[in-house]
Structure formats: structure tokens, C-alpha cells
Design a protein around this motif. Structure first.
Motif, PDB file in Angstrom:
ATOM      1  N   PRO A 181     -63.638  30.523  36.469  1.00  0.00           N
ATOM      2  CA  PRO A 181     -64.712  30.304  35.505  1.00  0.00           C
ATOM      3  C   PRO A 181     -64.314  30.231  34.036  1.00  0.00           C
ATOM      4  O   PRO A 181     -65.203  30.237  33.184  1.00  0.00           O
ATOM      5  N   ARG A 229     -71.191  29.071  35.831  1.00  0.00           N
ATOM      6  CA  ARG A 229     -70.725  29.941  34.742  1.00  0.00           C
ATOM      7  C   ARG A 229     -69.802  29.199  33.792  1.00  0.00           C
ATOM      8  O   ARG A 229     -69.952  29.269  32.569  1.00  0.00           O
ATOM      9  N   SER A 230     -68.833  28.481  34.332  1.00  0.00           N
ATOM     10  CA  SER A 230     -67.839  27.839  33.469  1.00  0.00           C
ATOM     11  C   SER A 230     -68.431  26.679  32.683  1.00  0.00           C
ATOM     12  O   SER A 230     -68.161  26.524  31.481  1.00  0.00           O
TER      13      SER A 230
END
Length: 232
Positions: free
Chosen positions: A162, A194-195
Motif C-alpha cells: 500500500p 488504500r494506496s
């Protein structure tokens, strides 16, 4: 929908679960030995069940036990043999096995390409993803399959989701666009949502079985949903 009304100027894709799946033609006979369902559809469903449980557990990129356990359960492996089957799956599902093109994704990619939508791939992988995709899905530039501006492999660039800085290796190829108008489509809440959120992109989760109902991020059943939106 006019070009000015479209939400996205470009689309980036994860590879696993979006473009390709662990090859069911290998995994079907592997798990049939333990009583697993032999249908391709059962194994397709099993991947997303595994990713659902992996996300719910918050497993890191290199933790796949939860995935393997969910996978063998989803294909109906006999209860008494699930531990052994999960171990065998873990040892068989190597990086090179992430190679089975998702048929409806291939159709959607072609539609997006024909509409001139700029595309790229950003994937956690082991150095093999570009070569694998080049055989059946896409390549950078001209070739027999759909053209991508870039294919970023985490092993090659040394950054793994992430961590949002993995996208720094892709975004120069899309420098004419604002980050917020670039969609990133993945199959992992922990890794992809998330990333890409951290990178300022628009995150979208592939969720064909509605495993994440009520989530506070966008979900689609297939890449075809984005093709329908951008190819009008």
C-alpha cells in the motif's frame, strides 16, 4: 455522455483480480483431488472470497494463508482436508500462475482502447507481470493486444502497495491529467484502495460478488462498468 461530463481522463488497473486470475485450469485439478468444485466459475468466485477475507483480516501483501483457506472453502474442499489443500494451493499458486485473462475484462479493455482512453497497469508482482500480460492481455505501445502507456511491477520499481509512491512510477505517463481524474481499479481494500487514495487517485474496487456491501468507496462488478461509462 460528453467528454467534459466524464469523471475520468485515464484509467489505471491492478493486474491480479482485475485483468487476470490465478489460472483455474491448473487449480481445478489440483483441488478436485480434495473434493473441490471443478467449474471455472467456482474458482473465479473463490479468488474474490479470498481477497475479501484477506482484506477483512488486514493481511499484508506477503500473507496469503487467509486467502488460501477462504479459496479452498469457497470451492467446496472437504472440511477435513482444507488445511492440507490450503497448503498445497499456497505452494502451487506461484507468481507465474497469475495469468488467466478475465474474458469480460478483455472485451472492456478493447472498448476502452477503441475509445482512446489512456490506460496503464500498476501491480504488486514479482518481476513477471509485464511478460505475463504481454502474452494475452496488453503491452506497452503497439502490439497484438491492448496498448498501455506503462506496466509497473512492484518488484521492478522497488515499491509495493500500500505504499502510494508506487504510483510515482506510472503518473509521469499521465502527466497531462489531474490525479483526481485518474481511476485506479483493484481488487484489494488494503492494498489498492488504500494506496490509490493516498496517491490522490480515484479508487475503485472490483467486487463482482458484493462482498463489500456498505463500503465507503466506489465498487463495480467488472471493468465493463467503466467501459460503459467512458465509451458512450
Amino acid at each position: 455522455m460528453t467528454a467534459n461530463a466524464q469523471r475520468f481522463d485515464a484509467v489505471l488497473f491492478d493486474a491480479g483480480g482485475v485483468l487476470v486470475l490465478p489460472d483455474p485450469t491448473v487449480l481445478v485439478p489440483l483441488l478436485d483431488f480434495y473434493g473441490g468444485d471443478t467449474s471455472i466459475e467456482a474458482h473465479r468466485r473463490a479468488h474474490y472470497a479470498g481477497m475479501r477475507d484477506k482484506s477483512h483480516e488486514g493481511s499484508s501483501e506477503d500473507e496469503w494463508l487467509v486467502y488460501d483457506e477462504a479459496y479452498v472453502a469457497a470451492v467446496g474442499v472437504r472440511s477435513a482436508e482444507r488445511d492440507e489443500a490450503a497448503d498445497v494451493l499456497n505452494r502451487t499458486r506461484t507468481p507465474d500462475l497469475w495469468r488467466w485473462p478475465i474474458p469480460e475484462t478483455l472485451v472492456a479493455l478493447r472498448r476502452l482502447a477503441d475509445a482512446g482512453v489512456p490506460m496503464g497497469v500498476v501491480s504488486n508482482a514479482s518481476g513477471q507481470v509485464e511478460g505475463s500480460l504481454n502474452r494475452s492481455v496488453c503491452q506497452v505501445g503497439d502490439g497484438p493486444f491492448v496498448s498501455m502507456r506503462c506496466i509497473v511491477d512492484s518488484h521492478v520499481v522497488g515499491v509495493t502497495k500500500p505504499d502510494p509512491t508506487i504510483f510515482d512510477h506510472a503518473l509521469p505517463y499521465f502527466a497531462e491529467f489531474d490525479r483526481s481524474r485518474i481511476a485506479y481499479i483493484g481488487d484489494s481494500v488494503a492494498m489498492d484502495i488504500r494506496s490509490s487514495t493516498g496517491a490522490g487517485l480515484h479508487p475503485i474496487l472490483i467486487d463482482p460478488y458484493d462482498d463489500h456491501a456498505g463500503a465507503d468507496f466506489e465498487r463495480i462488478a467488472s471493468v465493463g462498468v467503466i467501459a460503459d461509462e467512458l465509451c458512450r
